[in-house]
Design an enzyme around this catalytic site. Structure first.
Site, mmCIF file in Angstrom:
data_model
loop_
_atom_site.group_PDB
_atom_site.id
_atom_site.type_symbol
_atom_site.label_atom_id
_atom_site.label_comp_id
_atom_site.label_asym_id
_atom_site.label_seq_id
_atom_site.Cartn_x
_atom_site.Cartn_y
_atom_site.Cartn_z
ATOM 1 N N THR A 1 -2.946 5.561 -4.088
ATOM 2 C CA THR A 1 -1.885 6.295 -3.383
ATOM 3 C C THR A 1 -0.520 6.059 -4.034
ATOM 4 O OG1 THR A 1 -1.784 4.457 -1.824
ATOM 5 C CG2 THR A 1 -3.031 6.393 -1.155
ATOM 6 N N THR A 2 -0.327 4.877 -4.640
ATOM 7 C CA THR A 2 0.929 4.614 -5.351
ATOM 8 C C THR A 2 0.911 5.329 -6.697
ATOM 9 O OG1 THR A 2 0.971 2.428 -4.299
ATOM 10 C CG2 THR A 2 2.478 2.778 -6.141
ATOM 11 N N ASP B 1 -8.994 -0.018 2.157
ATOM 12 C CA ASP B 1 -8.922 0.441 0.770
ATOM 13 C C ASP B 1 -10.185 0.073 -0.002
ATOM 14 O OD1 ASP B 1 -6.497 1.505 1.272
ATOM 15 O OD2 ASP B 1 -5.352 0.289 -0.142
ATOM 16 N N ASP C 1 0.849 -1.192 0.000
ATOM 17 C CA ASP C 1 0.000 0.000 0.000
ATOM 18 C C ASP C 1 0.886 1.244 0.000
ATOM 19 O OD1 ASP C 1 -2.481 1.497 0.306
ATOM 20 O OD2 ASP C 1 -1.792 1.900 2.340
#
Length: 527
Positions: A102-103, A395, A69
């Site tokens: 988020t990545t 998530d 994550d």
């Protein structure tokens, strides 16, 4: 795997004339920004997609976390450079806004920074707005009653996690949790109303959503011999202590006479007995007691009295759990015994401490007039697995919440990025001068997502992205990378979908951050 990014070199003395005449300084600062931001981007780049690698992080306390994550990885990175810190904050902003991507948002920002910085900062924001427009055109509107579409989006999110093989278990839980909280007219969901209780034991398949009930972190206190099961429960939630009162300051009382000692003990017994009788008089048969710092919340004497009165006792309820339990169970927290009345109690069909896969779990089911809250029991074979299960569930919950905020889906697998890249490149042809160059460069930068997906899947990124461009040029807007087969296919047929909000939020936030970084041409070290 805690990474440190180099800090910027402190600026020269502000009083020196050479400081203001140094023409190379702005370029040095920009290059420093780029290097730091690219280092952060590269740190998480290998974690993108279902075939992305996992990171093992050792915290300062010696704890080990295994995750892919982006937000969790970046939270652990000790970024010293201001530009690197901005990318860490960017990932946090995406986590708050969309909860997923988020990545991707950090990789996009790193790719955009690879473009030569000039007077292009404001054009990036314009290009982002145009990209959002193109994405909205290809998005598919959905309805919250369409459970299949919600499940497809949640499953796609879970497929890139360590716990991907359990997506069939976790995705329905995430969808059910959010749809229970969100009425048809809702525009947002407060995920603080979803409580995930973690227990080590069993496997992830034992993770469950508690229907019309609550699961507690604590276990029933049995040291006094009290009951562990109660039907037709009347639940009280107290914030006062069932033990002898203590003065505010340390005092020593010396008793020389044993008769005086007996009197003190009798008074203590009578004081605690009166408290327990007042609790029982209201009809309360399940007592939740808030954790106390100043003195014991309960002692052996009060537990003995409560067990005789057939009251189930659960102690050490944390302060931050009080609001959730009060909202869920319909009981009101009481800070004084005189205010403890029948109307403050909650009602439930059953309170039971069950042994589930070798773990004791207190479940409250059949709650009357239950508030809009959800309890999830997350289980796993060890603490690492349980922690990752909780992160993955969070998530998935965020992805479903995105669909409540903006009710539209787009494909995954790099398909939307390639489509927007093509449309932006075409749009750039109608522009002139630096703006044309900027839009074209922005379009090229978007290809980093499909390129990274291909790299992480062990495929040839040049061949894959070229084939992807060809398929889109022939009108196949839904062509994307199927990382499991290593081929280009219709990504909607593969059920790889994501909320429109995840991608639009990533583009807007990445563009704003990069524009801000490009406008910086110097650092001044504050005293």
């Amino acid at each position: 795997m805690t990474t440190a990014v180099a800090a910027p070199v402190s600026s020269k003395g502000l009083n020196s004339n050479t400081y203001f005449n140094d023409k190379s300084k702005p370029m040095e600062v920009r290059l420093s920004n780029m290097t730091a931001a690219k280092a952060i981007s590269d740190a998480v780049r290998t974690s993108l997609g279902p075939k992305g690698m996992d990171k093992m992080i050792q915290t300062s306390k010696g704890e080990v976390i295994i995750t892919n994550d982006g937000a969790t990885i970046l939270k652990s990175i000790q970024a010293l450079h201001p530009a690197a810190k901005m990318l860490v904050d960017l990932s946090m902003a995406q986590d708050i806004e969309a909860g997923d991507g988020t990545t991707s948002v950090v990789i996009l920002a790193g790719s955009l920074l690879g473009i030569h910085p000039s007077i292009i900062a404001e054009d990036f924001v314009k290009a982002a707005a145009k990209s959002v427009e193109f994405l909205t055109q290809i998005s598919m509107p959905i309805d919250l009653s369409d459970r299949t579409s919600l499940l497809r989006a949640a499953t796609t999110s879970l497929n890139s996690k360590i716990v991907s093989q359990y997506s069939a278990t976790l995705a329905p839980i995430a969808v059910s949790a959010v749809t229970r909280l969100a009425p048809a007219s809702a525009s947002n969901v407060d995920l603080r109303d979803v409580r995930i209780v973690k227990k080590v034991g069993g496997t992830i398949e034992d993770t469950e959503l508690i229907e019309n009930g609550v699961v507690l972190n604590q276990t029933v206190v049995t040291s006094g011999g009290g009951p562990t099961r109660m039907e037709k429960a009347k639940i009280g939630l107290i914030q006062f202590q069932l033990s002898a009162p203590k003065p505010d300051m340390d005092n020593t009382v010396i008793i020389n006479d044993y008769r005086q000692m007996d009197k003190v003990i009798k008074e203590e017994r009578q004081y605690i007995l009166n408290l327990c009788k007042k609790i029982k008089k209201t009809g309360c048969n399940v007592l939740l007691i808030q954790k106390s710092i100043l003195r014991d919340a309960v002692n052996e004497l009060s537990l003995n009295f409560l067990s005789r009165l057939k009251i189930v006792v659960v102690k050490d309820i944390e302060r931050d759990e009080i609001d959730f339990l009060s909202k869920s169970l319909g009981c009101k927290p009481v800070a004084d015994i005189d205010a403890f009345t029948e109307d403050k109690l909650g009602s439930a069909d059953l309170v039971d401490e069950v042994n589930q896969e070798g773990v004791k779990v207190v479940k409250i089911t059949g709650v009357k007039n239950m508030g809009r809250t959800v309890s999830i029991l997350a289980m796993g074979s060890n603490s690492l697995v349980v922690e990752e299960c909780e992160r993955s569930l969070h998530d998935a919950l965020c992805v479903v919440r995105c669909l409540v905020k903006k009710r539209a889906l787009i494909g995954g697998g790099g398909a939307p990025e390639i489509h927007v890249s093509r449309m932006l490149a075409q749009h750039a042809q109608s522009l002139k001068g630096m703006q044309q160059y900027c839009f074209q460069a922005y379009a090229d930068a978007l290809e980093v997502i499909p390129t990274t997906l291909a790299e992480n899947a062990g495929l040839n990124p040049i061949a894959i992205v070229t084939e992807l461009r060809n398929r889109h040029a022939m009108g196949d807007k839904n062509a994307g990378i199927n990382v499991r087969t290593g081929l280009i296919s219709n990504i909607l047929d593969e059920n790889v979908v994501q909320p429109l909000l995840v991608t639009t939020s990533a583009l807007e936030l990445a563009s704003e951050t990069v524009s801000l970084l490009l406008k910086i041409d110097d650092y001044v070290q504050a005293r």
